[in-house]
Design a protein around this motif. Structure first.
Motif, PDB file in Angstrom:
ATOM      1  N   TYR A  78       0.824  -1.212   0.000  1.00 29.37           N
ATOM      2  CA  TYR A  78       0.000   0.000   0.000  1.00 29.37           C
ATOM      3  C   TYR A  78       0.856   1.260   0.000  1.00 29.37           C
ATOM      4  O   TYR A  78       0.570   2.224  -0.726  1.00 29.37           O
ATOM      5  N   LYS A  82       1.080   4.190  -2.846  1.00 30.03           N
ATOM      6  CA  LYS A  82       0.799   5.598  -2.544  1.00 30.03           C
ATOM      7  C   LYS A  82       1.973   6.491  -2.953  1.00 30.03           C
ATOM      8  O   LYS A  82       1.784   7.556  -3.556  1.00 30.03           O
ATOM      9  N   ARG A  85       2.261   6.725  -6.846  1.00 26.29           N
ATOM     10  CA  ARG A  85       1.221   7.554  -7.466  1.00 26.29           C
ATOM     11  C   ARG A  85       1.437   9.033  -7.203  1.00 26.29           C
ATOM     12  O   ARG A  85       1.165   9.872  -8.062  1.00 26.29           O
ATOM     13  N   GLN A  86       1.939   9.364  -6.037  1.00 26.27           N
ATOM     14  CA  GLN A  86       2.232  10.778  -5.765  1.00 26.27           C
ATOM     15  C   GLN A  86       3.400  11.257  -6.630  1.00 26.27           C
ATOM     16  O   GLN A  86       3.326  12.336  -7.238  1.00 26.27           O
ATOM     17  N   SER A 219      -3.482   9.067 -11.247  1.00 23.32           N
ATOM     18  CA  SER A 219      -2.521   9.800 -10.413  1.00 23.32           C
ATOM     19  C   SER A 219      -1.664  10.751 -11.228  1.00 23.32           C
ATOM     20  O   SER A 219      -1.143  11.739 -10.704  1.00 23.32           O
ATOM     21  N   SER A 225      -6.345  10.953  -3.617  1.00 22.76           N
ATOM     22  CA  SER A 225      -6.278  10.141  -2.403  1.00 22.76           C
ATOM     23  C   SER A 225      -7.421   9.146  -2.498  1.00 22.76           C
ATOM     24  O   SER A 225      -8.432   9.409  -3.150  1.00 22.76           O
ATOM     25  N   TYR A 227      -9.292   5.218  -0.688  1.00 25.36           N
ATOM     26  CA  TYR A 227      -9.298   4.125   0.277  1.00 25.36           C
ATOM     27  C   TYR A 227     -10.352   3.116  -0.146  1.00 25.36           C
ATOM     28  O   TYR A 227     -11.263   3.430  -0.924  1.00 25.36           O
TER      29      TYR A 227
END
Length: 536
Positions: A78, A82, A85-86, A219, A225, A227
């Motif tokens: 995960y 994250k 993608r940022q 992204s 963002s 979830y």
């Protein structure tokens, strides 16, 4: 457990081995599939049968029922997802900025074989020749010709910048359409995954791969963002606002400016549609006055980069008059910044030359009935006229690059300038004033630049500024791409398929399958022996 029951233990081994082999084969067949995540078999024990409890100890006599094929899970990290993608979004932001600055560099350096730099230098040379012999009609003709060339080439560069703005505007619409399509597809995948996994026995891993790939693509478009809720739906926020919900999306819409046609992205569900035109003041996706910074994560996404590079209008010299306005609205837009600085150069040259000729006519006014530097109506000659009689915010004639034309009378007969005063002396003062106009270092490119320059070198400084900005952006983009590649490689080590590892697993599961098969054969032989013995 009896021999017949032992057969079921063997069968569980066969089934689990077969499923594990199928999973391994699935991994191998998708080794080159973009976005595919390595799948792994999870095994567990079936429940035990309790035979009896011993009297001497608090323990049970139990017998196992074999192996259980629990589930096939995806191997993902995960935090690496994250991070990737940022960083991917940040890389897309600077890639778009670099593309824009490279286009601007091409427009400034070369335009159909005739550079604007050559135009400004030719005008400066014509002024120098004129100052040597102002009364020479050839020098006067060349001067007027170079003035016309200066305006023509300046307009061509400015129109090229405006055309690129329009191209970015078209691409911006395509970008928004793509973002909305990604959102709709994620919703479809959410619903499909929910249907498959509702029973709790099956996992829609391939559909989850498609959804993860869409999140990777999304992204790059903006700051996201997300979830996953308890039902398996992925809920996404785009630029801090709800975008993908359980069964729908909040679409990004576009409002076109009535004058420029420039699109402004806004959230459709937040706009006030009761007004005409609709009010999007509280529904805009981006705040164009926010400061772009890595520290605040405002430098993420190709959509934002495209929007900032394009700007929200055609910039002119007026945008450079107020430092606060420039800082908030112009400085961060590549195209608007160059447009305003280019227009300022043209404005200063045009208004400066016109003012010099007006002053010459006014000085000669002390002579009775003087017509020096005046037209048939008695008005001072102006080399440059307005296309449309407009004024700027200070009430001065609005000499912006697209509102300038050469005086037709002077263009046809440059010798009307004469440069011979009413006292029959050569007007060297006016010629020298033109020279001073180009050599006096009193100008700055914009309110943030404090180094003074003259009009002869202004354009070269403008080009150098663009090149320096481009060099910085290219450096950031290259470093950012390295970060993305390193993060992708780290992530790929986790969820990527390794052929060597899968082949090892295949051998292991094949041996497990063979062992279960051999176990069943042994039980079968034992049963055959028992039955044959008892049957006698």
């Amino acid at each position: 457990m009896g021999l017949m029951g032992s057969l079921y233990i063997g069968v569980s081994g066969l089934q689990t081995g077969q499923n594990a082999l199928n999973t391994t084969a699935h991994n191998m067949s998708n080794i080159d599939t973009t976005g595919y995540t390595r799948q792994q078999v999870q095994q567990g024990t079936r429940s035990y049968n309790i035979l009896s409890k011993t009297a001497s100890a608090n323990a049970y006599q139990e017998t196992g029922l074999g192996v259980n094929y629990s589930r096939v899970k995806q191997i993902r990290d995960y935090f690496l997802d994250k991070t990737y993608r940022q960083e991917n979004g940040r890389s897309a932001f600077y890639d778009t900025s670099v593309s824009a600055i490279e286009e601007v560099e091409d427009l400034l350096q070369e335009l159909q074989g005739e550079t604007f730099s050559e135009g400004i230098q030719n005008l400066w040379k014509a002024v120098q020749e004129l100052s040597k012999d102002p009364s020479n009609s050839v020098n006067q003709g060349v001067f007027v010709q170079r003035c016309n060339e200066f305006i023509t080439r300046g307009k061509a560069v400015y129109e090229g910048l405006a055309e690129y703005q329009d191209n970015l505007n078209s691409n911006l619409k395509k970008e928004v359409d793509t973002i909305n399509e990604y959102g709709k597809r994620i919703v479809e995948l959410n619903q499909a995954i929910l249907k498959i996994e509702a029973g709790g026995r099956e996992h829609a891993n391939d559909l989850r791969d498609q959804r993860n790939q869409l999140l990777d693509e999304l992204s790059g478009k903006g700051n996201i963002s997300y979830y996953e809720d308890v039902d398996g739906n992925v809920l996404v926020k785009f630029e801090g606002n709800d975008f993908v919900k359980e069964d729908s999306i909040n679409e990004i819409a576009l409002l076109a400016d009535e004058v420029t046609g420039f699109y402004t992205p806004y959230w459709k569900n937040l706009a006030d549609t009761t007004k005409n035109p609709i009010d999007i003041s509280s529904a805009k996706v981006y705040d164009m006055q926010q400061t772009i910074s890595t520290d605040t994560n405002t430098d993420i996404g190709s959509l934002k980069s495209m929007l900032f590079a394009r700007g929200d209008h055609r910039a002119t010299y007026e945008d450079l008059k107020d430092a606060d306005h420039y800082e908030k609205n112009i400085s961060q837009s590549i195209l608007m910044n160059v447009q305003a600085e280019l227009d300022q150069l043209v404005n200063k040259v045009v208004t400066g030359i016109n003012e010099i000729f007006k002053n010459a006519a006014d000085k000669a006014g002390s002579y009775p009935d003087s017509t020096y530097m005046r037209d048939g109506n008695g008005n001072p000659y102006q080399i440059f006229n307005l296309v449309a009689n407009e004024t700027d915010q200070n009430g001065d004639p609005y000499f912006t690059i697209n509102n300038i034309i050469i005086n037709g009378e002077i263009k046809q007969s440059p010798s009307l300038l004469g440069f011979i005063r009413p006292d029959q002396k050569v007007d060297q003062d006016t010629a020298d004033a033109l020279k001073t106009l180009f050599t006096e270092a009193v100008h700055t490119l914009n309110p943030k630049v404090h180094t003074k320059t003259n009009l002869a070198n202004y354009y070269n400084n403008l080009v150098s500024q663009v090149e320096n900005t481009g060099s910085v952006l290219k450096g950031i983009s290259e470093n950012q791409q390295k970060t993305v590649n390193e993060t992708y490689a780290a992530r790929d080590q986790v969820h990527g398929v390794s052929s060597d590892e899968e082949l090892s697993n295949m051998i292991m599961f094949q041996n497990a399958y063979n062992a279960a098969s051999r176990y069943i054969n042994v039980i079968s032989e034992m049963l055959d022996h028992v039955i044959s013995t008892l049957g006698r």
